[in-house]
Design an enzyme around this catalytic site. Structure first.
Site, PDB file in Angstrom:
ATOM      1  N   THR A 175       0.839  -1.203   0.000  1.00  0.00           N
ATOM      2  CA  THR A 175       0.000   0.000   0.000  1.00  0.00           C
ATOM      3  C   THR A 175       0.875   1.253   0.000  1.00  0.00           C
ATOM      4  OG1 THR A 175      -1.834  -1.082   1.093  1.00  0.00           O
ATOM      5  CG2 THR A 175      -1.582   1.253   1.559  1.00  0.00           C
ATOM      6  N   GLY A 205     -10.360  -3.007   3.025  1.00  0.00           N
ATOM      7  CA  GLY A 205      -9.383  -2.938   4.110  1.00  0.00           C
ATOM      8  C   GLY A 205      -9.491  -1.648   4.905  1.00  0.00           C
TER       9      GLY A 205
END
Ligand code: ASP
Length: 307
Positions: A175, A205
């Site tokens: 990420t 998420g």
């Protein structure tokens, strides 16, 4: 004079130094350095922290090295469903998208959600329709393809296994995120991700959830997280850093330490976060072997992967 500062991350995890060639390390560091410099360039011209974090995250989304935008992981159907968020600390406005497909820069869509939709979080087809309406650049699936991520998916395809962005012997979260303080004293945070390999059922998420993976408040700090999202959601990790500062009077460094090293580990929360406070202090902390990270503050530029 008001200080400016910026930090970026490209994920954290079990990054094995011996498995990384000098060429790969240089490629990661160059991408991080480019992102943090572009963001800093925006700040030094008097630009807003929101512009700076969007600019920096777009650089990382456009690089296939990270699990965001181009190079996002494959879901169980062989597609890419991306999550992103932005938040600004002066008025607590925020925008986010979840499970969005074919949008070249999800972070820019998140910003438009904040500025033009009247909502905070849009998901799936609706988010795509909104991107289309805003005339944001779209890309076909081939643009997001990356052989490394494809091979990762092949290892677990058809199974129940949901994987973090990792390869054999290596577990890492790719990420990306950025936090910044601008010359006007405003803080902002942004995070963008492809989530987890082989994810199903519209799994979302922590990254696009305000307070979990992304948070900014001019009273305290701006935060962007990376790690296994389920734990960061349960810990409300980003907001917890703010709350420890606001209600308990902790320094940024201490608040981050409590969340990263005390609150997350019992929840199997592996990863880290980047944060900047309203005085321009930057903290980059993680509870695993490495985090792709870079910052530019009063002390200058720093780019690092390992401890
Ligand atoms: N936090 C992200 C997620 O769970 C993964 C990552 O940080 O790479 O979607």
């Amino acid at each position: 004079m008001q200080k400016i500062a910026i930090a970026v991350h490209g994920g954290a995890g079990t990054i094995d130094p011996s498995a990384m060639t000098a060429k790969m390390e240089a490629a990661y560091k160059n991408a991080l350095s480019l992102a943090v410099r572009r963001g800093h360039g925006a700040l030094s011209q008097g630009g807003s922290s929101l512009n700076a974090v969007e600019t920096a995250v777009r650089v990382l989304e456009d690089s296939p090295l990270f699990n965001a935008g181009r190079g996002a992981v494959f879901n169980a159907d062989g597609g890419h469903e991306m999550d992103a968020a932005v938040m600004q600390g002066n008025d607590l406005r925020a925008g986010a998208v979840a499970g969005v497909q074919n949008v070249k820069n999800p972070v820019s869509l998140a910003r438009l959600v904040m500025e033009r939709s009247g909502h905070v979080l849009l998901s799936g087809r609706g988010a795509f329709e909104f991107a289309h309406r805003c005339k944001l650049p779209l890309e076909d699936d081939a643009y997001f393809f990356d052989q490394f991520r494809y091979d990762q998916w092949q290892e677990v395809k058809g199974s129940e296994q949901v994987r973090l962005d990792h390869s054999a012997g290596e577990k890492k979260f790719g990420t990306v995120g950025a936090v910044a303080l601008d010359v006007h004293g405003n803080l902002a945070a942004a995070t963008s991700t492809g989530g987890m390999t082989n994810k199903r059922w519209g799994r979302i998420g922590d990254s696009p959830v305000i307070g979990a993976g992304t948070y900014a408040n001019n009273e305290t700090c701006a935060i962007s997280c990376t790690g296994n999202g389920e734990a960061f959601l349960r810990a409300v990790a980003a907001h917890d850093v703010h709350a420890l500062m606001a209600y308990k009077g902790l320094s940024l460094k201490e608040a981050v330490r409590v969340v990263v090293h005390e609150k997350l580990p019992p929840l199997d929360g592996e990863g880290g976060l980047i944060a900047v406070d309203r005085d321009g202090r930057v903290v980059l902390d993680f509870n695993c072997p490495g985090m792709y990270r870079a910052k530019i503050d009063e002390a200058g530029e720093e780019v690092a992967i390992f401890r």
